[in-house]
Design a protein around this motif. Structure first.
Motif, PDB file in Angstrom:
ATOM      1  N   ALA A  36      23.318 -15.624  30.311  1.00 21.97           N
ATOM      2  CA  ALA A  36      24.105 -16.849  30.454  1.00 21.97           C
ATOM      3  C   ALA A  36      24.461 -17.077  31.915  1.00 21.97           C
ATOM      4  CB  ALA A  36      25.368 -16.761  29.599  1.00 21.97           C
ATOM      5  N   GLU A  37      24.808 -15.956  32.581  1.00 19.11           N
ATOM      6  CA  GLU A  37      25.177 -16.071  33.989  1.00 19.11           C
ATOM      7  C   GLU A  37      23.969 -16.506  34.822  1.00 19.11           C
ATOM      8  OE1 GLU A  37      27.540 -12.739  35.375  1.00 19.11           O
ATOM      9  OE2 GLU A  37      26.894 -13.189  37.424  1.00 19.11           O
ATOM     10  N   GLN A  38      22.813 -15.915  34.507  1.00 15.12           N
ATOM     11  CA  GLN A  38      21.611 -16.287  35.254  1.00 15.12           C
ATOM     12  C   GLN A  38      21.271 -17.763  35.053  1.00 15.12           C
ATOM     13  OE1 GLN A  38      18.842 -13.478  33.715  1.00 15.12           O
ATOM     14  NE2 GLN A  38      19.543 -11.840  35.087  1.00 15.12           N
ATOM     15  N   ARG A  39      21.363 -18.191  33.802  1.00  9.44           N
ATOM     16  CA  ARG A  39      21.069 -19.588  33.505  1.00  9.44           C
ATOM     17  C   ARG A  39      22.018 -20.514  34.244  1.00  9.44           C
ATOM     18  NH1 ARG A  39      18.671 -22.040  28.687  1.00  9.44           N
ATOM     19  NH2 ARG A  39      17.361 -20.479  27.704  1.00  9.44           N
ATOM     20  N   THR A  40      23.299 -20.134  34.268  1.00  8.48           N
ATOM     21  CA  THR A  40      24.299 -20.944  34.942  1.00  8.48           C
ATOM     22  C   THR A  40      23.943 -21.121  36.411  1.00  8.48           C
ATOM     23  OG1 THR A  40      25.985 -20.129  33.451  1.00  8.48           O
ATOM     24  CG2 THR A  40      26.745 -21.107  35.496  1.00  8.48           C
ATOM     25  N   ILE A  41      23.597 -20.014  37.046  1.00  9.50           N
ATOM     26  CA  ILE A  41      23.267 -20.091  38.468  1.00  9.50           C
ATOM     27  C   ILE A  41      22.023 -20.933  38.685  1.00  9.50           C
ATOM     28  CG2 ILE A  41      22.489 -18.693  40.436  1.00  9.50           C
ATOM     29  CD1 ILE A  41      24.616 -16.642  39.515  1.00  9.50           C
ATOM     30  N   ALA A  42      21.039 -20.764  37.783  1.00  5.53           N
ATOM     31  CA  ALA A  42      19.835 -21.582  37.881  1.00  5.53           C
ATOM     32  C   ALA A  42      20.176 -23.064  37.733  1.00  5.53           C
ATOM     33  CB  ALA A  42      18.839 -21.155  36.810  1.00  5.53           C
ATOM     34  N   MET A  43      21.102 -23.342  36.804  1.00  4.02           N
ATOM     35  CA  MET A  43      21.480 -24.734  36.560  1.00  4.02           C
ATOM     36  C   MET A  43      22.218 -25.319  37.772  1.00  4.02           C
ATOM     37  SD  MET A  43      21.022 -26.828  34.077  1.00  4.02           S
ATOM     38  CE  MET A  43      21.063 -28.456  34.794  1.00  4.02           C
ATOM     39  N   LEU A  44      23.101 -24.520  38.357  1.00  3.78           N
ATOM     40  CA  LEU A  44      23.824 -24.985  39.542  1.00  3.78           C
ATOM     41  C   LEU A  44      22.830 -25.272  40.668  1.00  3.78           C
ATOM     42  CD1 LEU A  44      26.959 -22.647  39.574  1.00  3.78           C
ATOM     43  CD2 LEU A  44      26.932 -25.102  39.149  1.00  3.78           C
ATOM     44  N   GLU A  45      21.796 -24.471  40.715  1.00  4.26           N
ATOM     45  CA  GLU A  45      20.775 -24.704  41.717  1.00  4.26           C
ATOM     46  C   GLU A  45      20.033 -26.007  41.414  1.00  4.26           C
ATOM     47  OE1 GLU A  45      18.697 -21.102  42.062  1.00  4.26           O
ATOM     48  OE2 GLU A  45      18.123 -21.436  44.158  1.00  4.26           O
ATOM     49  N   ALA A  46      19.798 -26.238  40.122  1.00  6.61           N
ATOM     50  CA  ALA A  46      19.069 -27.438  39.724  1.00  6.61           C
ATOM     51  C   ALA A  46      19.823 -28.715  40.084  1.00  6.61           C
ATOM     52  CB  ALA A  46      18.787 -27.405  38.225  1.00  6.61           C
ATOM     53  N   VAL A  47      21.180 -28.663  40.109  1.00  2.00           N
ATOM     54  CA  VAL A  47      21.927 -29.854  40.517  1.00  2.00           C
ATOM     55  C   VAL A  47      22.187 -29.817  42.031  1.00  2.00           C
ATOM     56  CG1 VAL A  47      22.995 -30.317  38.293  1.00  2.00           C
ATOM     57  CG2 VAL A  47      24.153 -28.822  39.912  1.00  2.00           C
ATOM     58  N   ARG A  48      21.379 -29.031  42.720  1.00  7.34           N
ATOM     59  CA  ARG A  48      21.350 -28.967  44.184  1.00  7.34           C
ATOM     60  C   ARG A  48      22.677 -28.555  44.800  1.00  7.34           C
ATOM     61  NH1 ARG A  48      18.307 -34.291  44.566  1.00  7.34           N
ATOM     62  NH2 ARG A  48      16.531 -33.761  43.301  1.00  7.34           N
ATOM     63  N   ILE A  49      23.238 -27.503  44.227  1.00 14.33           N
ATOM     64  CA  ILE A  49      24.389 -26.897  44.871  1.00 14.33           C
ATOM     65  C   ILE A  49      23.843 -25.787  45.752  1.00 14.33           C
ATOM     66  CG2 ILE A  49      26.361 -25.383  44.437  1.00 14.33           C
ATOM     67  CD1 ILE A  49      27.096 -27.338  42.186  1.00 14.33           C
ATOM     68  N   ARG A  50      24.196 -25.827  47.025  1.00 13.39           N
ATOM     69  CA  ARG A  50      23.499 -25.017  48.018  1.00 13.39           C
ATOM     70  C   ARG A  50      23.695 -23.511  47.773  1.00 13.39           C
ATOM     71  NH1 ARG A  50      25.335 -27.921  52.802  1.00 13.39           N
ATOM     72  NH2 ARG A  50      24.634 -29.847  51.864  1.00 13.39           N
ATOM     73  N   ASP A  51      24.903 -23.099  47.472  1.00 10.53           N
ATOM     74  CA  ASP A  51      25.167 -21.667  47.330  1.00 10.53           C
ATOM     75  C   ASP A  51      25.710 -21.390  45.931  1.00 10.53           C
ATOM     76  OD1 ASP A  51      25.717 -19.054  47.665  1.00 10.53           O
ATOM     77  OD2 ASP A  51      26.876 -19.279  49.511  1.00 10.53           O
ATOM     78  N   PRO A  52      24.826 -21.386  44.917  1.00 10.39           N
ATOM     79  CA  PRO A  52      25.301 -21.332  43.527  1.00 10.39           C
ATOM     80  C   PRO A  52      26.129 -20.091  43.207  1.00 10.39           C
ATOM     81  CG  PRO A  52      22.889 -21.158  43.633  1.00 10.39           C
ATOM     82  CD  PRO A  52      23.364 -21.502  45.000  1.00 10.39           C
ATOM     83  N   GLU A  53      25.771 -18.913  43.785  1.00  9.15           N
ATOM     84  CA  GLU A  53      26.545 -17.701  43.493  1.00  9.15           C
ATOM     85  C   GLU A  53      27.998 -17.866  43.947  1.00  9.15           C
ATOM     86  OE1 GLU A  53      23.438 -17.162  44.718  1.00  9.15           O
ATOM     87  OE2 GLU A  53      22.452 -15.823  43.263  1.00  9.15           O
TER      88      GLU A  53
END
Lengths: 251, 300, 278
Positions: free
Chosen positions: C128-145
């Motif tokens: 779930a955490e990995q997916r979340t970070i991937a999703m944050l990346e998909a909405v172009r958030i520069r530093d998802p972690e």
């Protein structure tokens, strides 16, 4: 009519200072409608409030009606300049009728002929006599903004400051208010400053337009230049492009 | 009410200042009357006022002070509806006259507390800066006094009596009002409609009294009504301790106190005035709750 | 366009009130494929109510009736509260105007998004955490972690709206309602958010209903537009044809908006015709 040189506004909140406006200079000629455009945090509304004396500011020159204006304004100085706020739901006293709201400035300045002046002001902004004794909650957003405009103009000030006067309104109501402002500008021969985030609104009503970003003045251009896109700053170009709507990157 | 008058009052397009004000008042009254809680509270408070005003008639000529030692501690009967106390006085008429004392206290406290709280609070909230600091520290000092102890001290220093009890209660009761008024004022002062009056050149006094105070008033009234139960209880407590209204004045707290010795055998002597205190306190609480609903800006 | 994703026929939403029944939506019929459908209207036009009705979010005592209201073959009219909960988030989702009110202020944004994953997908905490970070990346958030561990109040308006979109799309619904998703944002930020939505729609083949009062945005972003007035759909047209619409209300609305292209001395005002509500 209005001259501003090196206007700076700094807010202090919890030990940190926020430089809301950083050294802005411009002049507004008699009878001109000057526009200020910018995104949130650009300091555009703060400039307006500083000119009105609602927030403390420092400047080399701050002239209103050809005279230097201090932070503490006399009652006579107050009369020179009025303000229309963005949110018509917050700018009218909730427990006062339209009549009370319009009589207040006349009473403060001990002006006679209150009854006729209130009636005339109501008619001037396109409201009907039946609206006179209503409370703000009995009026629509557009009608409230008309009341706010009537209140601003009832003392016949030479200067009107407009802070996003239509951004809380629907498109069709916005059109009515913009038309009204254009008409009143003529009949009252007003000098005004219009602040907005909407380039189209500013271009519609203003002769010259200042673009602001993060508290600084980017450039001052004419409305014609804005429409033609003949601007010098990249930021202005981005702003115009964004205002024209969404473009698919690859298309 | 005739429909024509009702329509005139409820009109969305009043044609005169008078109609607008009356219409608004009518709407307010209607919302109180149609709110069950507020209505019950209002009825109890109205009953209190009526008892106080018409005590001489309602008590059927029985004086609250006439003693009848032969008929002392008589049980409730047709002659004495609520019985008699240890000096043979009619408890029914004493309870009615007691409403006068209670009402006096309620009135005096309101008259002192609300204006002081409003003025201190709005001034502190609107002017801010050192005015705010000074006024609020003074408020804190008064807030720190234990109410009953201060009242005891007052009674000891100035002698027992209803006026001193009211002064003591009021002195410790106003600080919460100042706080409410201050926080409301701070919110109102930032709003655009106050900025608009500032720009019109209104003086500070005009802004405070014509624009800010009317808006703080409703929450102060609600709070005052809700506090009234506590004030009545404190007054009764002082009476019970012998520091409030002095004998032979009929005062509910003092009446409970005098019935204390005989509570097991002659229950009515203490219970009847106790019930009166209870009902009136409840009435004010209900009214306060109801008023809060009515004044709630979200409902309008 | 093959089988439509969503079919709505004769949708009515009414709210009984003290002074009578308010008809918020009247006889609305439309279909949605894997496309961007815009709904435009002024306040009180029923555009948001329509969106909420499609997600079963009309509060009591509102009443929703329709001849047909189905989503991917499922009859929405027969849905129980449990069915709705199963559908919402997992298969259909909604982005609101202001992210501030839709995010829990005392939880980090990452946790909130991951929770949505755990709720709707059968996956473990790590995934779930990995997916979340991937999703944050998909909405172009520069530093998802980094953003994962931030609280909602630490986000700017544009960031907040991106986080909202990430949260709504993490369970991979194939139908999204965006109710004024960019109205609270600055124009330059607005277009970035629109671009993210646009890419997600075309990449994942989602259906999107885009509710807005802004004609410029809708006509440039959507494929098709419904124009609502007083609870009715008065006109349906291709988005790029909005300038040449037929219905007098649509035409008046277009003419009432000040434009950067044309200088008008006076803006047209809308003269409302009661006939439009017939």
């Amino acid at each position: 009519m209005i001259a501003v040189e090196d206007l700076t506004v700094t807010f202090r909140s919890g030990g940190r200072s926020v430089h809301a406006v950083q050294g802005i200079s411009f002049e507004v000629a008699d009878g001109e409608t000057f526009g200020i455009v910018g995104e949130s945090g650009s300091g555009k509304s703060t400039v307006l409030r500083a000119i009105a004396g609602l927030v403390p500011s420092t400047s080399k020159v701050l002239e209103v009606n050809g005279r230097p204006a201090a932070r503490r304004r006399s009652r006579a100085e107050r009369r020179l300049l009025q303000f229309v706020f963005q949110d018509p739901y917050a700018s009218l006293h909730p427990r006062q009728t339209v009549d009370d709201i319009l009589r207040e400035p006349l009473q403060i300045h001990r002006v006679g002929g209150v009854d006729e002046k209130v009636q005339a002001a109501i008619a001037d902004v396109g409201l009907l006599p039946i609206h006179r004794f209503r409370y703000p909650h009995q009026l629509s957003g557009g009608q409230r903004q008309r009341v706010a405009i009537a209140r601003a103009l009832i003392l016949n000030p030479p200067i009107l400051l407009l802070d996003e006067p239509t951004s809380a309104l629907d498109v069709s109501i916005q059109a009515e208010i913009l038309n009204l402002l254009a008409k009143l500008r003529q009949s009252y021969s007003l000098t005004s400053i219009l602040v907005s985030h909407d380039l189209a609104v500013v271009a519609h009503l203003c002769n010259r337009i200042a673009i602001m970003q993060l508290g600084k003045l980017v450039e001052i251009i004419s409305a014609a230049d804005l429409r033609a896109g003949t601007v010098t700053a990249d930021y202005t170009r981005d702003l115009i492009a964004a205002s024209r709507g969404f473009t698919r990157a690859s298309a | 009410m005739s429909t024509a008058l009702g329509q005139w009052l409820m009109s969305e397009a009043p044609t005169s200042r008078r109609q607008a004000i009356l219409g608004n008042t009518y709407r307010g009254v209607r919302s109180i009357v149609t709110n069950p809680t507020a209505f019950v509270g209002l009825m109890i408070v109205a009953l209190l006022v009526l008892s106080a005003v018409f005590a001489p008639w309602l008590s059927l000529g029985k004086s609250p002070l006439d003693q009848d030692l032969a008929g002392r501690l008589a049980a409730p009967s047709a002659a004495h509806w609520f019985g008699t106390d240890e000096l043979g006085r009619d408890i029914f008429s004493r309870t009615l006259y007691g409403a006068r004392v209670t009402l006096t206290i309620v009135f005096l406290v309101s008259v002192v507390v609300a204006p002081i709280g409003l003025i201190v609070g709005t001034l502190a909230g609107y002017l801010g800066g050192w005015v705010d600091v000074v006024l609020m520290r003074i408020t804190d000092i008064f807030l720190a006094f234990p109410r009953l102890i201060l009242a005891l001290a007052f009674a000891a220093a100035l002698g027992p009596g209803i006026e001193n009890a009211v002064i003591a209660i009021s002195l410790t009761a106003w600080p919460p009002y100042a706080r409410i008024a201050r926080s409301e004022t701070m919110a109102i002062a930032r709003s655009d409609f106050i900025q608009a009056v500032v720009l019109q050149g209104a003086s500070t006094r005009r802004i405070l009294f014509r624009h800010i105070v009317p808006l703080c008033l409703s929450s102060v009234i609600v709070r005052l009504t809700l506090d009234m139960a506590g004030i009545i209880l404190t007054a009764a407590g002082l009476g019970f301790l012998g520091l409030g209204a002095q004998p032979p004045t009929a005062e509910w707290g003092a009446m409970v106190s005098s019935g204390r010795d005989v509570i097991l055998d002659q229950w009515w002597v203490a219970t009847i005035p106790g019930m009166a205190i209870f009902i009136v306190s409840l009435g004010f609480n209900l009214l306060g709750d109801g008023l809060r609903d009515v004044f709630d800006p979200k409902s309008t | 366009m093959s089988e439509p994703l969503l079919v709505v026929e004769d949708l009515n939403v009414t709210f009984p009130g003290r002074t009578g029944v308010t008809r918020a939506v009247r006889n609305a019929s439309f279909t949605l494929g894997r496309e961007r459908l815009g709904i435009v209207g002024e306040s009180g036009s029923g555009k948001s109510t329509t969106g909420r009705a499609l997600l079963g979010l009309i509060p009591r005592p509102g009443i929703v009736t329709a001849k047909t209201m189905s989503y991917a073959g499922e009859n929405l009219l027969a849905c129980s509260e449990r069915d709705w909960q199963r559908l919402r988030g997992r298969r259909m989702s909604m982005v609101m105007q202001d992210p501030k009110y839709s995010l829990n202020p005392v939880k980090t944004v990452g946790k909130q998004i991951a929770e949505t994953c755990l709720l709707h997908l059968r996956i473990g905490r790590k995934e779930a955490e990995q997916r979340t970070i991937a999703m944050l990346e998909a909405v172009r958030i520069r530093d998802p972690e980094f953003v994962y561990h931030m609280y909602p109040h630490q986000l700017s308006g544009g960031m907040g709206q991106r986080v909202m979109i990430a949260m709504m799309l993490v369970a991979e619904p194939d139908f999204l309602i965006a109710d004024e998703p960019t109205s609270a944002l600055d124009v330059t930020v607005q277009n970035e958010v629109l671009r993210i939505l646009d890419d997600l729609v075309s990449e994942r083949g989602m259906g999107l209903i885009f509710i807005s009062h802004n004609l410029t945005v809708v006509s440039s972003f959507c494929d098709r537009v419904l124009i609502m007035y007083g609870g009715r759909i008065v006109e349906e047209c291709a988005a790029r044809d909005l300038q040449n619409a037929h219905h007098p209300y649509t035409r008046a609305l277009v003419a009432a908006a000040p434009s950067l292209d044309v200088q008008r001395t006076e803006l047209a005002t809308v003269i409302r015709d009661p006939e439009w509500l017939r």
